[in-house]
Write an enzyme that holds these catalytic residues in place. Structure first.
Site, PDB file in Angstrom:
ATOM      1  N   GLU A 126      -0.303   6.699   7.938  1.00  0.00           N
ATOM      2  CA  GLU A 126      -1.010   7.371   9.037  1.00  0.00           C
ATOM      3  C   GLU A 126      -2.392   7.814   8.555  1.00  0.00           C
ATOM      4  O   GLU A 126      -2.637   7.853   7.346  1.00  0.00           O
ATOM      5  CB  GLU A 126      -0.198   8.599   9.505  1.00  0.00           C
ATOM      6  CG  GLU A 126       1.170   8.189  10.022  1.00  0.00           C
ATOM      7  CD  GLU A 126       1.920   9.345  10.683  1.00  0.00           C
ATOM      8  OE1 GLU A 126       1.430  10.499  10.637  1.00  0.00           O
ATOM      9  OE2 GLU A 126       2.992   9.067  11.249  1.00  0.00           O
ATOM     10  N   GLY A 130      -1.226   8.903   3.682  1.00  0.00           N
ATOM     11  CA  GLY A 130      -1.258   7.608   3.010  1.00  0.00           C
ATOM     12  C   GLY A 130      -0.336   7.668   1.805  1.00  0.00           C
ATOM     13  O   GLY A 130       0.875   7.427   1.913  1.00  0.00           O
ATOM     14  N   ARG A 241       7.590  -3.863  -3.390  1.00  0.00           N
ATOM     15  CA  ARG A 241       6.718  -3.803  -4.577  1.00  0.00           C
ATOM     16  C   ARG A 241       6.959  -4.993  -5.493  1.00  0.00           C
ATOM     17  O   ARG A 241       6.024  -5.532  -6.096  1.00  0.00           O
ATOM     18  CB  ARG A 241       6.941  -2.476  -5.306  1.00  0.00           C
ATOM     19  CG  ARG A 241       6.306  -1.332  -4.534  1.00  0.00           C
ATOM     20  CD  ARG A 241       6.704   0.045  -4.975  1.00  0.00           C
ATOM     21  NE  ARG A 241       6.118   0.996  -4.031  1.00  0.00           N
ATOM     22  CZ  ARG A 241       6.536   2.228  -3.843  1.00  0.00           C
ATOM     23  NH1 ARG A 241       7.563   2.694  -4.521  1.00  0.00           N
ATOM     24  NH2 ARG A 241       5.933   3.013  -2.970  1.00  0.00           N
ATOM     25  N   GLU A 362       1.415  -0.672  -0.538  1.00  0.00           N
ATOM     26  CA  GLU A 362       2.844  -0.462  -0.879  1.00  0.00           C
ATOM     27  C   GLU A 362       2.949   0.588  -1.986  1.00  0.00           C
ATOM     28  O   GLU A 362       3.794   0.511  -2.883  1.00  0.00           O
ATOM     29  CB  GLU A 362       3.511  -1.788  -1.251  1.00  0.00           C
ATOM     30  CG  GLU A 362       3.282  -2.828  -0.164  1.00  0.00           C
ATOM     31  CD  GLU A 362       4.469  -3.700   0.194  1.00  0.00           C
ATOM     32  OE1 GLU A 362       5.479  -3.622  -0.494  1.00  0.00           O
ATOM     33  OE2 GLU A 362       4.356  -4.427   1.189  1.00  0.00           O
TER      34      GLU A 362
HETATM   35  C1  LIG Z   1      -4.982  -4.443   3.938  1.00  0.00           C
HETATM   36  C2  LIG Z   1      -4.001  -3.319   4.001  1.00  0.00           C
HETATM   37  C3  LIG Z   1      -2.753  -3.531   4.576  1.00  0.00           C
HETATM   38  C4  LIG Z   1      -1.838  -2.482   4.663  1.00  0.00           C
HETATM   39  N1  LIG Z   1      -0.644  -2.698   5.297  1.00  0.00           N
HETATM   40  C5  LIG Z   1       0.172  -1.647   5.538  1.00  0.00           C
HETATM   41  C6  LIG Z   1       1.338  -1.823   6.341  1.00  0.00           C
HETATM   42  O1  LIG Z   1       1.656  -2.933   6.780  1.00  0.00           O
HETATM   43  N2  LIG Z   1       2.100  -0.730   6.624  1.00  0.00           N
HETATM   44  C7  LIG Z   1       1.794   0.508   6.147  1.00  0.00           C
HETATM   45  O2  LIG Z   1       2.524   1.448   6.441  1.00  0.00           O
HETATM   46  N3  LIG Z   1       0.677   0.704   5.383  1.00  0.00           N
HETATM   47  C8  LIG Z   1      -0.132  -0.343   5.069  1.00  0.00           C
HETATM   48  N4  LIG Z   1      -1.275  -0.163   4.306  1.00  0.00           N
HETATM   49  C9  LIG Z   1      -1.613   1.187   3.874  1.00  0.00           C
HETATM   50  C10 LIG Z   1      -1.496   1.395   2.366  1.00  0.00           C
HETATM   51  O3  LIG Z   1      -0.151   1.416   1.982  1.00  0.00           O
HETATM   52  C11 LIG Z   1      -2.259   2.697   2.029  1.00  0.00           C
HETATM   53  O4  LIG Z   1      -3.647   2.389   2.160  1.00  0.00           O
HETATM   54  C12 LIG Z   1      -1.960   3.208   0.648  1.00  0.00           C
HETATM   55  O5  LIG Z   1      -0.633   3.684   0.562  1.00  0.00           O
HETATM   56  C13 LIG Z   1      -2.898   4.349   0.218  1.00  0.00           C
HETATM   57  O6  LIG Z   1      -3.034   5.324   1.199  1.00  0.00           O
HETATM   58  P1  LIG Z   1      -4.502   5.796   1.640  1.00  0.00           P
HETATM   59  O7  LIG Z   1      -5.282   4.572   1.952  1.00  0.00           O
HETATM   60  O8  LIG Z   1      -4.376   6.814   2.671  1.00  0.00           O
HETATM   61  O9  LIG Z   1      -5.162   6.417   0.311  1.00  0.00           O
HETATM   62  P2  LIG Z   1      -5.029   7.931  -0.188  1.00  0.00           P
HETATM   63  O10 LIG Z   1      -3.614   8.354  -0.183  1.00  0.00           O
HETATM   64  O11 LIG Z   1      -6.014   8.760   0.543  1.00  0.00           O
HETATM   65  O12 LIG Z   1      -5.495   7.778  -1.700  1.00  0.00           O
HETATM   66  C14 LIG Z   1      -6.891   7.669  -2.085  1.00  0.00           C
HETATM   67  C15 LIG Z   1      -6.919   7.547  -3.609  1.00  0.00           C
HETATM   68  O13 LIG Z   1      -6.383   8.739  -4.199  1.00  0.00           O
HETATM   69  C16 LIG Z   1      -5.316   8.396  -5.075  1.00  0.00           C
HETATM   70  N5  LIG Z   1      -4.295   9.443  -5.017  1.00  0.00           N
HETATM   71  C17 LIG Z   1      -3.713   9.982  -3.926  1.00  0.00           C
HETATM   72  N6  LIG Z   1      -2.842  10.934  -4.279  1.00  0.00           N
HETATM   73  C18 LIG Z   1      -2.864  10.989  -5.633  1.00  0.00           C
HETATM   74  C19 LIG Z   1      -2.180  11.776  -6.616  1.00  0.00           C
HETATM   75  N7  LIG Z   1      -1.280  12.699  -6.265  1.00  0.00           N
HETATM   76  N8  LIG Z   1      -2.473  11.579  -7.916  1.00  0.00           N
HETATM   77  C20 LIG Z   1      -3.355  10.633  -8.285  1.00  0.00           C
HETATM   78  N9  LIG Z   1      -4.040   9.858  -7.416  1.00  0.00           N
HETATM   79  C21 LIG Z   1      -3.788  10.031  -6.105  1.00  0.00           C
HETATM   80  C22 LIG Z   1      -4.797   7.066  -4.554  1.00  0.00           C
HETATM   81  O14 LIG Z   1      -4.108   6.354  -5.557  1.00  0.00           O
HETATM   82  C23 LIG Z   1      -6.091   6.386  -4.139  1.00  0.00           C
HETATM   83  O15 LIG Z   1      -6.714   5.816  -5.256  1.00  0.00           O
HETATM   84  C24 LIG Z   1      -2.176  -1.211   4.148  1.00  0.00           C
HETATM   85  C25 LIG Z   1      -3.419  -1.020   3.546  1.00  0.00           C
HETATM   86  C26 LIG Z   1      -4.322  -2.055   3.470  1.00  0.00           C
HETATM   87  C27 LIG Z   1      -5.672  -1.816   2.813  1.00  0.00           C
END
Ligand SMILES: Cc1cc2nc3c(=O)[nH]c(=O)nc-3n(C[C@H](O)[C@H](O)[C@H](O)COP(=O)(O)OP(=O)(O)OC[C@H]3O[C@@H](n4cnc5c(N)ncnc54)[C@H](O)[C@@H]3O)c2cc1C
Length: 384
Positions: A126, A130, A241, A362
């Site tokens: 969402e 994320g 994964r 993922e």
């Molecule tokens: C092309 C694409 C396809 C996708 N397909 C799907 C799908 O089919 N279904 C679905 O549900 N999702 C999907 N996703 C979403 C994807 O799983 C998320 O983008 C991912 O989990 C990261 O969430 P976020 O983008 O909100 O990043 P954020 O959670 O905002 O993270 C930003 C950065 O901070 C880091 N971070 C966050 N928390 C911590 C912590 N506690 N400690 C250290 N580092 C941290 C992260 O590793 C990242 O580097 C897709 C994404 C993309 C780009």
């Protein structure tokens, strides 16, 4: 301990390799360039069983092990990373419906998901949830008409072009235990889709956001019981994964194969590039690391197949390692092509763009480290 593939596994891998060579590889560049979602080819993949590899037999799937599925996805990824990655997500959806759906839902949805007549999306992420997926706020309220969903999802693979959504939504308390999973027809009233996201890679599959505005979902579309959704979603992701890690391994193997051939053909300083020991050593390191990554993925798959208590940590280690190595190998293969690696006449730049996202989705590779560290710090737990 036997590291050799058995005859069945070799046959599966050969069939997947042929499909990759005949159906995926010749079209992959065009799908990438024109952002085509190859639904017809996905249906053909369904006919061969590639869309329900580990879905239970009683739901109509092939019920293969995760290890066998990984052997197949690796070969497919050698033909088209992005299309194979979508197949892995679809497999996750089909498996969730087939494993946790009611009998009525299995009968309604599985046959068409298995054949590829319908395609599925997995909807967890969402705008404000994320990495911290358990903080999701999409709500599902039980009413006399059924569950009513409100909220939004982002980055959903296939969304807008798929037929079935598996949606994680909140039915109860804050945190993971208040989350349930639902099968939602993608054209339900109240669902709207965002624009097709312009992306760096994975261009043969669309990515869109989804809004749910009072979307009514029949009660029999709940997977399992209320409050089990997050557990199902995470179980799905353990296998997911392995699959994504496998897509990196297959793509990197393809990049390495092609780069090796290129070094034999391309001449500089009066001799083939392959004669330069610096480049030979580069190939040797790429191959060594790739083999290590592949073995780690297969070990994690085998842990999952055995239901080992440390399987989740192994899946996280394999995903982190294989997607990092896969990206590094594709990057190095591109380098070995020199300027030609950077232009679209050769597929190196596509491989590089396609595998990059595997380090993000993922669960990001930072989150994978959190999962492994949590297991290491758990009292009495070991990773052997
Ligand atoms: C092309 C694409 C396809 C996708 N397909 C799907 C799908 O089919 N279904 C679905 O549900 N999702 C999907 N996703 C979403 C994807 O799983 C998320 O983008 C991912 O989990 C990261 O969430 P976020 O983008 O909100 O990043 P954020 O959670 O905002 O993270 C930003 C950065 O901070 C880091 N971070 C966050 N928390 C911590 C912590 N506690 N400690 C250290 N580092 C941290 C992260 O590793 C990242 O580097 C897709 C994404 C993309 C780009």
């Amino acid at each position: 301990m036997d590291f050799e593939l058995n005859d069945d596994q070799k046959a599966f891998a050969d069939m997947a390799s042929q499909f990759a060579r005949d159906k995926l590889m010749p079209m992959a560049a065009e799908w990438d360039e024109q952002q085509t979602f190859p639904k017809q080819i996905l249906a053909e993949a369904g006919e061969l069983g590639f869309l329900s590899l580990y879905t239970p037999e009683q739901a109509g799937g092939l019920a293969l092990s995760r290890l066998d599925a990984s052997l197949i996805f690796e070969q497919l990824a050698m033909g088209c990373t992005s299309t194979t990655a979508f197949m892995t997500i679809h497999n996750m959806v089909t498996w969730m419906v087939g494993s946790f759906g009611t009998q009525a839902a299995i009968e309604s949805y599985c046959p068409k998901l298995i054949s590829g007549e319908w395609l599925g999306s997995y909807c967890l992420t969402e705008p404000n949830a994320g990495s911290d997926a358990a903080a999701l706020t999409t709500s599902a309220k039980l009413t006399e008409q059924g569950y009513v969903l409100n909220g939004a999802k982002v980055f959903i693979s296939g969304a807008g072009d798929t037929d079935v959504l598996v949606v994680m939504a909140r039915t109860g308390e804050a945190g993971a235990k208040g989350i349930s999973a639902f099968i939602v027809p993608a054209d339900s009233q109240g669902i709207s889709y965002g624009r097709k996201e312009p992306k760096m890679g994975w261009n043969s599959q669309p990515t869109r956001s989804i809004s749910f505005d009072n979307v009514v979902v029949p009660v029999e579309n709940l997977l399992g019981e209320e409050g089990q959704g997050f557990t199902f979603a995470m179980k799905g992701l353990d296998g997911g994964r392995i699959n994504i890690a496998t897509c990196s391994v297959g793509t990197a193997q393809q990049a390495l194969n092609q780069a090796t051939q290129y070094l034999k053909e391309r001449k500089q300083f009066g001799q083939p590039l392959a004669q330069f020991q610096a480049l030979q050593f580069k190939l040797a390191d790429m191959a060594t690391e790739l083999v290590a990554a592949r073995q780690m993925v297969r070990l994690a798959a085998s842990k999952l197949d055995q239901g080992s208590s440390d399987a989740t940590a192994y899946c996280a280690m394999a995903k982190r390692y294989a997607t990092d190595i896969g990206f590094a190998v594709c990057d190095q293969a591109l380098q070995l092509y020199g300027g030609y690696g950077y232009i679209k006449e050769y597929p190196m730049e596509r491989y590089f763009r396609d595998v990059r996202v595997h380090q993000i989705l993922e669960g990001t590779n930072e989150i994978m480290r959190m999962i492994v560290a949590r297991r290491l710090l758990q009292e009495g737990a070991q990773l052997l």
